[in-house]
Each structure stands twice: as structure tokens, then as C-alpha cells.
Design a protein around this motif. Structure first.
Motif, mmCIF file in Angstrom:
data_model
loop_
_atom_site.group_PDB
_atom_site.id
_atom_site.type_symbol
_atom_site.label_atom_id
_atom_site.label_comp_id
_atom_site.label_asym_id
_atom_site.label_seq_id
_atom_site.Cartn_x
_atom_site.Cartn_y
_atom_site.Cartn_z
ATOM 1 N N LEU A 48 28.697 -35.473 -23.389
ATOM 2 C CA LEU A 48 27.506 -34.677 -23.682
ATOM 3 C C LEU A 48 27.228 -34.726 -25.176
ATOM 4 N N VAL A 49 25.963 -34.893 -25.518
ATOM 5 C CA VAL A 49 25.528 -34.848 -26.906
ATOM 6 C C VAL A 49 24.425 -33.801 -26.991
ATOM 7 N N ILE A 50 24.575 -32.869 -27.911
ATOM 8 C CA ILE A 50 23.550 -31.852 -28.118
ATOM 9 C C ILE A 50 22.884 -32.171 -29.445
ATOM 10 N N SER A 51 21.587 -32.387 -29.399
ATOM 11 C CA SER A 51 20.865 -32.797 -30.601
ATOM 12 C C SER A 51 19.406 -32.363 -30.487
ATOM 13 N N ASP A 52 18.646 -32.757 -31.514
ATOM 14 C CA ASP A 52 17.208 -32.504 -31.470
ATOM 15 C C ASP A 52 16.466 -33.675 -30.824
ATOM 16 N N GLN A 53 17.185 -34.556 -30.203
ATOM 17 C CA GLN A 53 16.668 -35.756 -29.529
ATOM 18 C C GLN A 53 15.848 -36.646 -30.460
ATOM 19 N N HIS A 54 16.308 -36.767 -31.684
ATOM 20 C CA HIS A 54 15.677 -37.660 -32.649
ATOM 21 C C HIS A 54 15.700 -39.069 -32.066
ATOM 22 N N ALA A 55 14.588 -39.764 -32.140
ATOM 23 C CA ALA A 55 14.473 -41.093 -31.517
ATOM 24 C C ALA A 55 15.547 -42.054 -32.006
ATOM 25 N N GLY A 56 15.865 -42.027 -33.295
ATOM 26 C CA GLY A 56 16.899 -42.922 -33.829
ATOM 27 C C GLY A 56 18.261 -42.631 -33.230
ATOM 28 N N LEU A 57 18.579 -41.356 -33.057
ATOM 29 C CA LEU A 57 19.863 -40.979 -32.476
ATOM 30 C C LEU A 57 19.931 -41.353 -31.003
ATOM 31 N N VAL A 58 18.896 -41.060 -30.268
ATOM 32 C CA VAL A 58 18.891 -41.363 -28.835
ATOM 33 C C VAL A 58 19.087 -42.854 -28.602
ATOM 34 N N THR A 59 18.375 -43.690 -29.347
ATOM 35 C CA THR A 59 18.514 -45.145 -29.204
ATOM 36 C C THR A 59 19.916 -45.602 -29.613
ATOM 37 N N ALA A 60 20.423 -45.061 -30.712
ATOM 38 C CA ALA A 60 21.761 -45.434 -31.169
ATOM 39 C C ALA A 60 22.828 -45.025 -30.155
ATOM 40 N N LEU A 61 22.675 -43.864 -29.545
ATOM 41 C CA LEU A 61 23.629 -43.430 -28.524
ATOM 42 C C LEU A 61 23.648 -44.389 -27.343
ATOM 43 N N ARG A 62 22.468 -44.781 -26.894
ATOM 44 C CA ARG A 62 22.390 -45.711 -25.754
ATOM 45 C C ARG A 62 23.065 -47.037 -26.080
ATOM 46 N N ARG A 63 22.909 -47.504 -27.300
ATOM 47 C CA ARG A 63 23.492 -48.790 -27.679
ATOM 48 C C ARG A 63 24.979 -48.686 -28.017
ATOM 49 N N SER A 64 25.408 -47.544 -28.508
ATOM 50 C CA SER A 64 26.788 -47.396 -28.962
ATOM 51 C C SER A 64 27.763 -47.013 -27.865
ATOM 52 N N ALA A 73 26.973 -39.646 -19.995
ATOM 53 C CA ALA A 73 26.678 -38.937 -21.243
ATOM 54 C C ALA A 73 25.239 -38.463 -21.228
ATOM 55 N N GLY A 74 25.051 -37.235 -21.600
ATOM 56 C CA GLY A 74 23.715 -36.654 -21.622
ATOM 57 C C GLY A 74 23.341 -36.237 -23.018
ATOM 58 N N CYS A 75 22.072 -36.094 -23.252
ATOM 59 C CA CYS A 75 21.576 -35.645 -24.542
ATOM 60 C C CYS A 75 20.607 -34.512 -24.261
ATOM 61 N N ILE A 76 20.945 -33.333 -24.730
ATOM 62 C CA ILE A 76 20.042 -32.208 -24.509
ATOM 63 C C ILE A 76 19.558 -31.680 -25.836
ATOM 64 N N SER A 77 18.422 -31.025 -25.822
ATOM 65 C CA SER A 77 17.818 -30.546 -27.059
ATOM 66 C C SER A 77 18.447 -29.249 -27.525
#
Length: 100
Positions: A48-64, A73-77
């Protein structure tokens, strides 16, 4: 200028600072470098990743974090995080969710 801090909760509920970095921006390149440094130091099993769903972070998470064990793994705001805050979490679940 961006200052980012990654924190995690262990299986026993202990909180740990995983990393800290300063960058010129929060673009995907910065986030990929930060995530790569965390992985190099042993970060794995991200669920789980809790973030502001910044586009750069979301893309980096998917690639990393691709492959077995990371597909969930999820990303919630932060807004979702607020709704799940300790004051709104039943007392019986606070310890297991990491809140004391």
C-alpha cells in the motif's frame, strides 16, 4: 524543490522511516531514483502506498514495483487517508492498523 519522506509499518506494527530525499521536482525521474534507492536498501513487499497521487509518483511506482508480490500494491489519496484516520478507526482495530 521537493522534500520527500518514505515511512513504513512493519508486520509487528512498528513505524520506520525508510528514506528521505530532496529534489528539484517531483517528476517521474526523481521518484524512480528515490524508489530505486529504497529497493537497493532492501525495500520489498510493498502492499500500500498513501500519497497525493502525484502523476510522477504513480508512474514511478508502476515501473519500480512490478512482478510477483507487488500486483496488489495500491495507491490511495490523502483524502482517503483522512477518512481512515485514527479518530475514525474503531478502537478494536487501531493497534492492528498501526495506530496506537
Amino acid at each position: 524543490m521537493a522534500v520527500v519522506v518514505a515511512t513504513g509499518i512493519t508486520a509487528t506494527g512498528a513505524r520506520e522511516v525508510l528514506g528521505l530525499d530532496v529534489g528539484d521536482s517531483e517528476d517521474e525521474v526523481f521518484w524512480r531514483g528515490f524508489l530505486a534507492s529504497l529497493k537497493k536498501r532492501g525495500l520489498s513487499g510493498v502492499r500500500l502506498v498513501i500519497s497525493d497521487q502525484h502523476a510522477g509518483l504513480v508512474t514511478a511506482l508502476r515501473r519500480s514495483f512490478q512482478g510477483p508480490g507487488t500486483s496488489g500494491a495500491g495507491c490511495i489519496s490523502r483524502a482517503t487517508c483522512w477518512r481512515m484516520s485514527p479518530s475514525r478507526t474503531p478502537t478494536s482495530h487501531r493497534t492492528s492498523s498501526g495506530w496506537h
